[in-house]
Design a protein around this motif. Structure first.
Motif, mmCIF file in Angstrom:
data_model
loop_
_atom_site.group_PDB
_atom_site.id
_atom_site.type_symbol
_atom_site.label_atom_id
_atom_site.label_comp_id
_atom_site.label_asym_id
_atom_site.label_seq_id
_atom_site.Cartn_x
_atom_site.Cartn_y
_atom_site.Cartn_z
ATOM 1 N N ARG A 186 0.840 -1.199 0.000
ATOM 2 C CA ARG A 186 0.000 0.000 0.000
ATOM 3 C C ARG A 186 0.876 1.250 0.000
ATOM 4 N N LEU A 199 -4.720 9.586 -0.413
ATOM 5 C CA LEU A 199 -5.383 8.337 -0.758
ATOM 6 C C LEU A 199 -4.373 7.204 -0.672
ATOM 7 N N ARG A 200 -4.805 6.041 -0.172
ATOM 8 C CA ARG A 200 -3.937 4.875 -0.103
ATOM 9 C C ARG A 200 -4.344 3.888 -1.189
ATOM 10 N N VAL A 201 -3.394 3.528 -2.042
ATOM 11 C CA VAL A 201 -3.691 2.645 -3.175
ATOM 12 C C VAL A 201 -2.629 1.563 -3.236
ATOM 13 N N LEU A 205 -1.249 -0.199 -8.825
ATOM 14 C CA LEU A 205 -2.074 0.834 -9.439
ATOM 15 C C LEU A 205 -1.284 2.123 -9.634
ATOM 16 N N MET A 206 -0.606 2.577 -8.579
ATOM 17 C CA MET A 206 0.145 3.832 -8.690
ATOM 18 C C MET A 206 1.281 3.727 -9.699
#
Length: 256
Positions: A186, A199-201, A205-206
């Protein structure tokens, strides 16, 4: 999205990552004019010395592919002529090793924003890759990705005489390795929507979005500044880092 922290614990202090960050900062502070760019008070003489410095120590695609210096390079002196203000050119007064220039170019940056952006990504994602590979292998991995990015960019722009500088190609390799080794880690980031929204992704994804944008920018889509940023170098570094990461993630963690 601007990364600010990842949730991925370490087993030891990432001294190589810290050393690379410190080396980049120190080199930047020693570069002509660069340290003064924050306040915007840079004279013509300083700009010309900076241009000459970058020309000498940066990686120039034409030089990398043909292993020879151009007939004229910036001398580091400003001049006022009938066509306006500029920097004087003259025959190179130094010897330069194009392969070695790829190494030196990894520690050069042209502005505070260029430096701090690169060091932010290196500090957040480099520590876990160092923790996984071990200090010696991580340093070698970092340099190999930087060289792949430099020569890959040269192959895409074989006639370019503009110096390539910055650690982003090597750092892109770190991001590629992080994506395949820690895809579910994360990452906290800031999304600039009217204001910065935290926001935590997941890392996939990032970093996956980051790579897609770099690939699009490298083709000229989505940006009018494609010529000012070596997006192709980011792509080459990222792809090699991901490929190496796929092989390295199956191996046990190293302590040295």
């Amino acid at each position: 999205m601007i990364p600010i922290h990842d949730v991925n614990p370490l087993r030891r202090t990432p001294w190589v990552t810290y050393g690379l960050v410190a080396a980049n900062v120190i080199v930047f502070l020693l570069m002509p004019a660069a340290a003064h760019s924050l306040v915007g008070q840079v004279s013509l003489g300083e700009l010309c010395r900076l241009q000459a410095f970058v020309e000498r120590w940066g990686a120039v695609p034409v030089e990398l592919l043909h292993d020879q210096l151009p007939a004229l390079v910036p001398t580091g002196q400003g001049a006022v002529g009938p066509r306006g203000v500029g920097c004087l050119l003259g025959p190179p007064a130094y010897q330069k090793s194009p392969p070695l220039s790829v190494l030196t170019s990894m520690f050069l940056h042209n502005s505070w924003s260029h430096l701090l952006g690169n060091m932010l990504f290196l500090a957040i994602f480099g520590n876990n890759i160092e923790d996984r590979l071990g200090r010696v292998r991580f340093l070698l991995f970092y340099l190999v990705c930087g060289y792949a990015a430099g020569y890959g960019f040269a192959l895409t722009t074989p006639d370019s005489t503009d110096p390539l500088i910055g650690a982003s190609g090597a750092i892109a390799g770190v991001l590629g390795a992080y994506l395949v080794i820690y895809p579910r880690a994360r990452v906290w980031g800031l999304i600039p929507v009217l204001f910065f929204l935290p926001l935590r992704v997941p890392a996939w994804l990032m970093l996956g979005m980051w790579f897609v944008l770099q690939a699009l920018y490298a083709t000229g889509y989505g940006t009018a500044q494609a010529g000012a940023v070596a997006y192709a170098a980011h792509v080459f570094g990222f792809v090699l880092g991901a490929l190496l990461g796929l092989t390295l993630r199956r191996q046990p963690r190293r302590l040295v």
